[in-house]
Design a protein around this motif. Structure first.
Motif, PDB file in Angstrom:
ATOM      1  N   LEU A 365      11.625 -25.526 -48.232  1.00  0.00           N
ATOM      2  CA  LEU A 365      11.559 -25.284 -46.791  1.00  0.00           C
ATOM      3  C   LEU A 365      10.149 -24.878 -46.379  1.00  0.00           C
ATOM      4  N   ASP A 366       9.492 -24.091 -47.224  1.00  0.00           N
ATOM      5  CA  ASP A 366       8.114 -23.682 -46.931  1.00  0.00           C
ATOM      6  C   ASP A 366       7.181 -24.890 -46.860  1.00  0.00           C
ATOM      7  N   LYS A 367       7.447 -25.891 -47.721  1.00  0.00           N
ATOM      8  CA  LYS A 367       6.570 -27.061 -47.782  1.00  0.00           C
ATOM      9  C   LYS A 367       6.602 -27.891 -46.503  1.00  0.00           C
ATOM     10  N   ILE A 368       7.704 -27.813 -45.769  1.00  0.00           N
ATOM     11  CA  ILE A 368       7.932 -28.775 -44.691  1.00  0.00           C
ATOM     12  C   ILE A 368       7.932 -28.134 -43.314  1.00  0.00           C
ATOM     13  N   SER A 369       7.461 -26.918 -43.219  1.00  0.00           N
ATOM     14  CA  SER A 369       7.554 -26.196 -41.944  1.00  0.00           C
ATOM     15  C   SER A 369       6.845 -26.930 -40.802  1.00  0.00           C
ATOM     16  N   GLU A 370       5.654 -27.476 -41.044  1.00  0.00           N
ATOM     17  CA  GLU A 370       4.919 -28.148 -39.969  1.00  0.00           C
ATOM     18  C   GLU A 370       5.637 -29.409 -39.502  1.00  0.00           C
ATOM     19  N   ILE A 371       6.147 -30.194 -40.454  1.00  0.00           N
ATOM     20  CA  ILE A 371       6.848 -31.431 -40.103  1.00  0.00           C
ATOM     21  C   ILE A 371       8.109 -31.124 -39.303  1.00  0.00           C
ATOM     22  N   MET A 372       8.797 -30.057 -39.693  1.00  0.00           N
ATOM     23  CA  MET A 372      10.059 -29.752 -39.026  1.00  0.00           C
ATOM     24  C   MET A 372       9.845 -29.223 -37.614  1.00  0.00           C
ATOM     25  N   GLU A 373       8.668 -28.735 -37.309  1.00  0.00           N
ATOM     26  CA  GLU A 373       8.366 -28.376 -35.922  1.00  0.00           C
ATOM     27  C   GLU A 373       8.362 -29.637 -35.059  1.00  0.00           C
ATOM     28  N   VAL A 374       7.817 -30.728 -35.610  1.00  0.00           N
ATOM     29  CA  VAL A 374       7.843 -32.014 -34.911  1.00  0.00           C
ATOM     30  C   VAL A 374       9.280 -32.517 -34.798  1.00  0.00           C
ATOM     31  N   PHE A 375      10.020 -32.425 -35.899  1.00  0.00           N
ATOM     32  CA  PHE A 375      11.415 -32.866 -35.921  1.00  0.00           C
ATOM     33  C   PHE A 375      12.234 -32.114 -34.869  1.00  0.00           C
ATOM     34  N   LYS A 376      11.984 -30.822 -34.788  1.00  0.00           N
ATOM     35  CA  LYS A 376      12.744 -29.967 -33.871  1.00  0.00           C
ATOM     36  C   LYS A 376      12.511 -30.380 -32.413  1.00  0.00           C
ATOM     37  N   LYS A 377      11.270 -30.695 -32.085  1.00  0.00           N
ATOM     38  CA  LYS A 377      10.956 -31.099 -30.711  1.00  0.00           C
ATOM     39  C   LYS A 377      11.606 -32.438 -30.371  1.00  0.00           C
ATOM     40  N   GLU A 378      11.662 -33.340 -31.361  1.00  0.00           N
ATOM     41  CA  GLU A 378      12.212 -34.677 -31.111  1.00  0.00           C
ATOM     42  C   GLU A 378      13.728 -34.718 -31.268  1.00  0.00           C
ATOM     43  N   ASN A 379      14.300 -33.704 -31.910  1.00  0.00           N
ATOM     44  CA  ASN A 379      15.759 -33.643 -32.116  1.00  0.00           C
ATOM     45  C   ASN A 379      16.244 -32.230 -31.791  1.00  0.00           C
ATOM     46  N   GLU A 414      21.480 -46.255 -47.253  1.00  0.00           N
ATOM     47  CA  GLU A 414      20.062 -46.529 -47.018  1.00  0.00           C
ATOM     48  C   GLU A 414      19.702 -46.434 -45.541  1.00  0.00           C
ATOM     49  N   HIS A 415      20.633 -46.856 -44.668  1.00  0.00           N
ATOM     50  CA  HIS A 415      20.293 -46.843 -43.236  1.00  0.00           C
ATOM     51  C   HIS A 415      20.044 -45.424 -42.735  1.00  0.00           C
ATOM     52  N   PHE A 416      20.619 -44.423 -43.449  1.00  0.00           N
ATOM     53  CA  PHE A 416      20.365 -43.036 -43.053  1.00  0.00           C
ATOM     54  C   PHE A 416      18.876 -42.712 -43.172  1.00  0.00           C
ATOM     55  N   TYR A 417      18.257 -43.280 -44.209  1.00  0.00           N
ATOM     56  CA  TYR A 417      16.860 -42.937 -44.474  1.00  0.00           C
ATOM     57  C   TYR A 417      15.896 -43.555 -43.471  1.00  0.00           C
ATOM     58  N   THR A 418      16.363 -44.563 -42.730  1.00  0.00           N
ATOM     59  CA  THR A 418      15.499 -45.081 -41.669  1.00  0.00           C
ATOM     60  C   THR A 418      15.308 -44.030 -40.577  1.00  0.00           C
ATOM     61  N   LYS A 419      16.287 -43.111 -40.446  1.00  0.00           N
ATOM     62  CA  LYS A 419      16.186 -42.052 -39.443  1.00  0.00           C
ATOM     63  C   LYS A 419      15.109 -41.023 -39.807  1.00  0.00           C
ATOM     64  N   ILE A 420      14.880 -40.855 -41.092  1.00  0.00           N
ATOM     65  CA  ILE A 420      13.941 -39.809 -41.505  1.00  0.00           C
ATOM     66  C   ILE A 420      12.679 -40.362 -42.147  1.00  0.00           C
ATOM     67  N   GLU A 421      12.576 -41.696 -42.221  1.00  0.00           N
ATOM     68  CA  GLU A 421      11.419 -42.315 -42.870  1.00  0.00           C
ATOM     69  C   GLU A 421      10.107 -41.869 -42.215  1.00  0.00           C
ATOM     70  N   LYS A 422      10.135 -41.769 -40.891  1.00  0.00           N
ATOM     71  CA  LYS A 422       8.940 -41.346 -40.151  1.00  0.00           C
ATOM     72  C   LYS A 422       8.450 -39.984 -40.633  1.00  0.00           C
ATOM     73  N   TYR A 423       9.387 -39.061 -40.826  1.00  0.00           N
ATOM     74  CA  TYR A 423       9.026 -37.692 -41.207  1.00  0.00           C
ATOM     75  C   TYR A 423       8.604 -37.615 -42.669  1.00  0.00           C
ATOM     76  N   ILE A 424       9.219 -38.457 -43.510  1.00  0.00           N
ATOM     77  CA  ILE A 424       8.802 -38.527 -44.912  1.00  0.00           C
ATOM     78  C   ILE A 424       7.356 -39.024 -44.999  1.00  0.00           C
ATOM     79  N   ASN A 425       7.041 -40.036 -44.206  1.00  0.00           N
ATOM     80  CA  ASN A 425       5.667 -40.564 -44.200  1.00  0.00           C
ATOM     81  C   ASN A 425       4.677 -39.515 -43.693  1.00  0.00           C
ATOM     82  N   MET A 426       5.098 -38.745 -42.679  1.00  0.00           N
ATOM     83  CA  MET A 426       4.241 -37.679 -42.167  1.00  0.00           C
ATOM     84  C   MET A 426       3.968 -36.662 -43.257  1.00  0.00           C
TER      85      MET A 426
END
Length: 431
Positions: A365-379, A414-426
């Motif tokens: 969770l510590d590793k992904i805090s910045e990305i999840m701020e983006v996720f939170k705003k978009e979801n 696999e289609h589930f991962y298309t939803k989070i692919e953007k955040y994985i790439n980030m």
């Protein structure tokens, strides 16, 4: 012989640039062939590969059986692996029966038959206006009840098979045809254990997660200091059993293991630790290839070899509903999210995705805090629990299983991962 001069500790940080480059060149020259198991190098199997046979589908068992049968002339089972396999074999067979075979009719009854009955009962008045619906449902209800009766009968038959498997097992017969070695004498084992004790002297179990982030400090069996404190030597012994064999036979070797969740045989992204390869090269003048058995065997066998049961000893884990809810309430990543509590199936989901300790969850969770701020705003509509599960799936590429409330385990499509692919790439671009 394994001696004061020939062992893992004696060669730690003992490589010059020329030898290091030489080792890397030899490793990479054969790696693609090794990954497909196209060489004639001996194959050492970890205990978890042998035990996996009893926890996968019967289709996968047959393919794994055929693979071992085809390669039995070069498959080697060390003495330490034999001990660990025999210690756990009967428990794994029993767990498979309890968690898979015996559970199917129960889940079929609760998830299908009983829900159909409940639907009819809840809507019996309005269904009078739709007689074709009620007629169709009743027809299928009878068919489903017949299937349930057959499942119960077959489950009883499987119980007889389960009891017989303990005593009469073709897989045991096959393993007897593989090469079994007992190549370490008592003096060598005492030396190996003393070297392990030297490595662990200054290690606190609570600090192991931090050590896993410092690659050169990792050694086989590191995580067992915490998980098996009474006897953490197993992996370290296996490493030296392979070492002695490579010295005596003057050969390269392959080590197949499913044990990539702990992080002390290979990293969590399923790549080998270079310093293990380097260390073995310095001791033997030959290369060891430590491969993830899941990736290797699934490609070769073309079959899913995921375990259908939870092989984790829950008693070794500190993950509970209470601890997860505490994380959801206190970790800064969940600020300004609506709290929704975890239940038992979430704990199971974490375990089957190879989380064993709360510290591992907090680390991710510590590793992904910045990305999840983006996720939170978009979801913005996700609750803390939904946010929690998405975060772990984004940061952890091995988080591939979901557990339903009824206890059934499924692979994320696999289609589930298309939803989070953007955040994985980030996340990858950040790292």
């Amino acid at each position: 012989m394994i001696t004061e001069e020939i062992n893992f500790v004696s060669k730690l940080n003992n490589c010059d640039i020329k030898t290091y480059k030489e080792c890397l060149d030899k490793y990479t020259n054969n790696f693609e062939k090794v990954l497909k198991l196209e060489t004639d190098f001996p194959i050492f199997l970890d205990t978890n590969v042998l035990l996996r046979y009893y926890s996968i589908s019967f289709t996968a068992r047959e393919k794994l059986f055929d693979f071992i049968d085809k390669n039995k002339h070069r498959i080697i089972i060390t003495n330490q692996v034999q001990k660990e396999f025999l210690k756990n074999r009967e428990d794994v067979i029993k767990k498979y029966f309890e968690q898979v075979t015996n559970k199917i009719p129960k889940d079929f009854s609760s998830d299908i038959v009983n829900k159909l009955k409940s639907f009819i009962e809840q809507h019996k008045i309005i269904l009078k206006d739709y007689p074709y619906v009620e007629t169709g449902i009743m027809k299928h209800k009878e068919e489903l009840e017949q299937i349930l009766n057959q499942l119960n009968k077959d489950s009883e038959d499987k119980y007889s098979e389960f009891k017989n498997l303990i005593w009469k097992d073709k897989f045991l017969d096959l393993l007897c045809e593989c090469k079994q070695i007992n190549n370490l004498n008592q003096q060598e084992i005492i030396l190996i254990k003393s070297k392990f004790d030297n490595l662990k002297n200054d290690i606190k179990p609570s600090n192991i997660e931090n050590i896993l982030n410092t690659t050169k400090s990792i050694f086989p069996g590191l995580c067992d200091i915490k998980e098996k404190p009474e006897n953490p030597y197993g992996d370290f012994i296996i490493y030296h059993e392979i070492m002695k064999y490579m010295i005596q036979e003057e050969c390269e070797s392959i080590f197949l293991t499913f044990d990539n969740s702990k992080g002390d045989w290979m990293s969590k992204n399923k790549t080998a630790y270079i310093h293990y390869v380097e260390n073995m090269y310095l001791n033997t003048n030959h290369i060891i290839y430590i491969l993830d058995a899941e990736r290797t065997l699934e490609k070769i066998l073309n079959v899913d070899i995921d375990s259908l049961i939870n092989l984790i000893n829950v008693e070794q884990s500190d993950i509970t509903v209470i601890s997860i809810n505490a994380i959801l309430k206190t970790h800064y990543i969940f600020r300004n999210t609506e709290f929704s509590g975890a239940t038992k199936h979430i704990v199971t989901e974490l375990l089957v995705n190879n989380y064993k300790h709360n510290s591992e969850i907090i680390r991710d969770l510590d590793k992904i805090s910045e990305i999840m701020e983006v996720f939170k705003k978009e979801n913005p509509n996700y609750s803390s629990l939904g946010f929690f599960r998405f975060a772990l799936r984004i940061v952890n590429p091995n988080y591939r299983k979901i557990v339903r409330r009824g206890g059934s385990i499924e692979n994320n499509p696999e289609h589930f991962y298309t939803k989070i692919e953007k955040y994985i790439n980030m996340l990858n671009s950040f790292s």
